[in-house]
Design an enzyme around this catalytic site. Structure first.
Site, PDB file in Angstrom:
ATOM      1  NE  ARG A 122      -3.649  -2.117   2.730  1.00  0.00           N
ATOM      2  CZ  ARG A 122      -4.392  -2.321   3.802  1.00  0.00           C
ATOM      3  NH1 ARG A 122      -4.352  -1.448   4.797  1.00  0.00           N
ATOM      4  NH2 ARG A 122      -5.169  -3.379   3.900  1.00  0.00           N
ATOM      5  CG  HIS A 123       5.361   2.867   1.093  1.00  0.00           C
ATOM      6  ND1 HIS A 123       5.671   3.994   0.352  1.00  0.00           N
ATOM      7  CD2 HIS A 123       6.056   2.975   2.253  1.00  0.00           C
ATOM      8  CE1 HIS A 123       6.508   4.757   1.038  1.00  0.00           C
ATOM      9  NE2 HIS A 123       6.764   4.170   2.194  1.00  0.00           N
ATOM     10  CG  ASP A 124       5.441   3.904  -3.010  1.00  0.00           C
ATOM     11  OD1 ASP A 124       5.431   4.989  -2.396  1.00  0.00           O
ATOM     12  OD2 ASP A 124       6.395   3.093  -2.975  1.00  0.00           O
ATOM     13  CG  ASP A 125      -2.014   1.500  -2.803  1.00  0.00           C
ATOM     14  OD1 ASP A 125      -2.031   2.601  -2.213  1.00  0.00           O
ATOM     15  OD2 ASP A 125      -2.633   0.491  -2.398  1.00  0.00           O
ATOM     16  N   GLY A 126      -1.239   4.911  -3.935  1.00  0.00           N
ATOM     17  CA  GLY A 126      -2.092   6.082  -4.116  1.00  0.00           C
ATOM     18  C   GLY A 126      -3.461   5.980  -3.480  1.00  0.00           C
TER      19      GLY A 126
END
Length: 257
Positions: free
Chosen positions: A36-40
């Site tokens: 989820r860190h960079d999924d927006g």
């Protein structure tokens, strides 16, 4: 709740967001939440500032709250903090003495209460909605930070749309979301202040956000409304919750007779 003690004398840093976010994502590394860190999308957790927010002497106690609708995520963060109790938030070095669990709830239908934003609330109005609200837009694709002169309507709309996204991701599909039911999320909106703060959004990139702090009054209408309010407590409201923005606490609660 993480119970902290200051390891040295330190000045309080109001720009704690980026360093604390990094520590929490480190706790979720190599888990199913790491993606989820960079999924927006909404990350599914929110957190307070280290409080009380004052300069500290070595040995002073501070607390940190982390909220999420997912108990497994909270358990992972708690286990990591206990396993590696050195918590450095920029120039504020802490030791994690203990972690305890809390179960905040706005209350059963009929309950009245007050929720306060413990950290700044970020609300941005997209350019395609500015004309609808008679808001001057500078052009381009840049969103406009909500300010008091923009009126309450765009703020309510953006908060509802944002909570809808969190409901779609973390609630059961068959249950109605905030925009599917009649009535506002809150009964009353009391603006405490607006302020600008520099925030490191990624390493080497700093932006100035216009934030606001609020006191919200609520009356729980039914079980669906209760779920929506509790989801807001668990995930935060507004944008950039992974930076610690939009974290909320129930400060008053009166149960129905």
């Amino acid at each position: 709740m993480a119970h902290l003690s200051a390891r040295t004398d330190a000045a309080y840093q109001n720009d704690y967001h980026h360093k604390l976010r990094g520590r929490l994502w480190d706790a979720l590394e190599d888990t199913k939440y790491d993606q989820r860190h960079d999924d927006g999308e909404p990350p599914g957790f929110a957190y307070s500032n280290p409080f009380p927010p004052h300069d500290m002497d070595a040995g002073d106690d501070r607390k940190l709250l982390v909220a999420s609708p997912e108990e497994e995520l909270l358990a992972q963060v708690a286990a990591d903090l206990l396993e590696d109790p050195e918590l450095n938030i920029g120039e504020m070095p802490f030791h994690v003495n203990d972690v305890t669990s809390l179960a905040p709830d706005v209350g059963e239908p009929g309950t009245r209460g007050t929720i306060e934003t413990g950290t700044g609330l970020l609300v941005r109005i997209p350019p395609w909605r500015c004309e609808e609200y008679d808001i001057d837009h500078p052009g381009g694709d840049t969103a406009v930070f909500w300010r008091p002169e923009h009126s309450m309507e765009p703020l309510r709309k953006q908060l509802e749309d944002n909570l809808d996204q969190k409901h779609d991701r973390f609630a059961h599909d068959h249950l109605p979301g905030p925009s599917d039911v009649d009535g506002d999320l809150f009964d009353g909106y009391e603006l405490i202040k607006t302020f600008a703060v520099p925030v490191t959004v990624t390493e080497g990139q700093e932006m100035t956000y216009v934030l606001s702090k609020w006191k919200f009054e609520y009356t729980v209408r039914d079980d669906h409304h209760r779920r929506h309010l509790n989801l807001a407590l668990d995930c935060g409201i507004g944008e950039r919750n992974s930076l610690g923005l939009g974290f909320m606490n129930v400060t008053e609660k009166t149960q129905p007779y």
